[in-house]
Design a protein around this motif. Structure first.
Motif, short mmCIF file in Angstrom:
data_model
loop_
_atom_site.label_atom_id
_atom_site.label_comp_id
_atom_site.label_asym_id
_atom_site.label_seq_id
_atom_site.Cartn_x
_atom_site.Cartn_y
_atom_site.Cartn_z
N UNK A 1 0.85 -1.21 -0.07
CA UNK A 1 -0.20 0.22 -0.07
C UNK A 1 0.98 1.32 0.11
N UNK A 2 2.12 1.32 -0.65
CA UNK A 2 2.90 2.52 -0.67
C UNK A 2 2.35 2.94 -2.31
N UNK A 3 2.32 4.35 -2.42
CA UNK A 3 1.99 5.02 -3.56
C UNK A 3 3.40 5.64 -4.25
N UNK A 4 3.56 5.14 -5.48
CA UNK A 4 4.63 5.52 -6.23
C UNK A 4 3.94 6.53 -7.27
N UNK A 5 4.13 7.85 -7.34
CA UNK A 5 3.59 8.58 -8.13
C UNK A 5 4.51 9.86 -8.64
N UNK A 6 4.22 10.34 -9.61
CA UNK A 6 4.96 11.32 -10.27
C UNK A 6 4.10 11.98 -11.39
N UNK A 7 4.94 13.20 -11.89
CA UNK A 7 4.39 14.02 -12.96
C UNK A 7 5.13 13.88 -14.32
N UNK B 1 8.29 11.53 -21.84
CA UNK B 1 8.66 10.83 -20.61
C UNK B 1 8.18 9.37 -20.61
N UNK B 2 8.93 8.52 -19.93
CA UNK B 2 8.31 7.36 -19.85
C UNK B 2 8.08 6.55 -18.34
N UNK B 3 7.21 6.07 -17.96
CA UNK B 3 6.94 5.41 -16.76
C UNK B 3 6.64 3.89 -16.79
N UNK B 4 7.10 3.13 -15.92
CA UNK B 4 6.73 1.86 -15.77
C UNK B 4 5.77 1.42 -14.75
N UNK B 5 4.66 0.64 -15.05
CA UNK B 5 3.75 0.18 -14.05
C UNK B 5 4.01 -1.39 -13.84
N UNK B 6 4.54 -1.79 -12.68
CA UNK B 6 4.82 -3.35 -12.57
C UNK B 6 3.55 -4.22 -12.68
N UNK B 7 3.76 -5.28 -13.29
CA UNK B 7 2.62 -6.24 -13.72
C UNK B 7 1.57 -6.32 -12.56
N UNK B 8 0.15 -6.08 -12.82
CA UNK B 8 -0.65 -6.59 -11.99
C UNK B 8 -0.91 -5.45 -10.74
#
Ligand SMILES: *[C@@H]1O[C@H](CO)[C@@H](O)[C@H](O)[C@H]1NC(C)=O
Ligand SMILES: *[C@@H]1O[C@H](CO)[C@@H](O)[C@H](O)[C@H]1NC(C)=O
Length: 224
Positions: A122-128, A133-140
């Motif tokens: 339940x840790x949020x990893x957020x940015x603008x 720019x590229x961002x990775x969303x881990x699977x699932x």
């Protein structure tokens, strides 16, 4: 050959680790696979998906997508990849969702997005992100993207390491009429049934409401 209990256990753990490491789309068994077509029928055009970027957000909706995946673009069958193009209305969101079978690499083509995911702790990893720019969303993992501009649209291209990553929207699963019953949710959320019902009543059938300057476009309603 008899193996000791301890060696057997070690082998089992190793086998499980190998299985987990390869728990993605399987490797191709041929150069390519176009379901329903024989080799002689296949042409270069079968490997092209035209105008993936031709997406228009319907009025009152936060975003719209077009996907080149195994269902819409048979050439990716067995290749373990797919694309989704996303068009965001001003203040539009790609609402909180998860892809059970794919890691996502998001490339911002136009505009600015506030993006984030929550891990299993339940840790949020957020940015603008800005264009380029590229961002990775881990699977699932549960994630979202929000256009931070109340005036300008935004566009992004999402690449997946699966021919069929799947998309499950959290709000839709919980609050659309076919979702989880209120009787279950009032316990899960420690809320009154009337509170849950109020959310359900206002929940848009598209599962994709658009934000406004009042409701905010960013982490705290900020505007660039
Ligand atoms: C874009 O898609 C619409 C239908 O969704 C279609 O009518 C239109 O011809 C398409 N435009 C291009 C350039 O492919
Ligand atoms: C999980 O989150 C807590 C804080 O909420 C933190 O103390 C802990 O280190 C985190 N664990 C991991 C594995 O990230």
């Amino acid at each position: 050959m008899a193996i000791s209990y301890r060696a057997g256990l070690a082998l089992l753990v190793l086998a499980a680790a190998v299985l987990m490491a390869s728990a993605a789309d399987p490797d191709p068994l041929a150069d390519f696979l176009l379901p329903g077509l024989t080799g002689a029928e296949v042409t270069g055009a079968n490997f092209a998906f035209r105008r993936l970027d031709n997406v228009t957000v319907p009025p009152g909706q936060g975003s719209a997508t077009k996907s080149a995946n195994a269902a819409t673009f048979p050439a990716v069958t067995s290749q373990g990849v797919s694309y989704t193009f996303i068009d965001y209305a001003p203040c539009g969101q790609n609402p909180i969702h998860t892809h059970p079978r794919g890691t996502e690499l998001l490339f911002v083509v136009v505009g600015q997005l506030y993006v984030g995911f929550v891990d299993t702790n339940n840790t949020l990893y957020a940015t603008t992100l800005n264009a380029g720019d590229v961002f990775v969303f881990p699977r699932g993992l549960i994630h979202f993207q929000q256009n931070t501009s109340p005036r300008k649209p935004a566009k992004a291209l999402a690449a997946f390491n699966s021919q069929n990553p799947g998309t499950q929207r959290i709000g839709s699963a919980l609050f659309l009429p076919t979702g989880i019953p209120t009787s279950i949710e009032q316990v899960a959320f420690n809320a009154k049934a009337s509170t849950i019902e109020a959310i359900k009543q206002n929940f848009p059938p598209s599962g994709n409401a658009v934000g406004t300057e009042k409701t905010g476009c960013g982490p705290s309603g900020f505007f660039p």
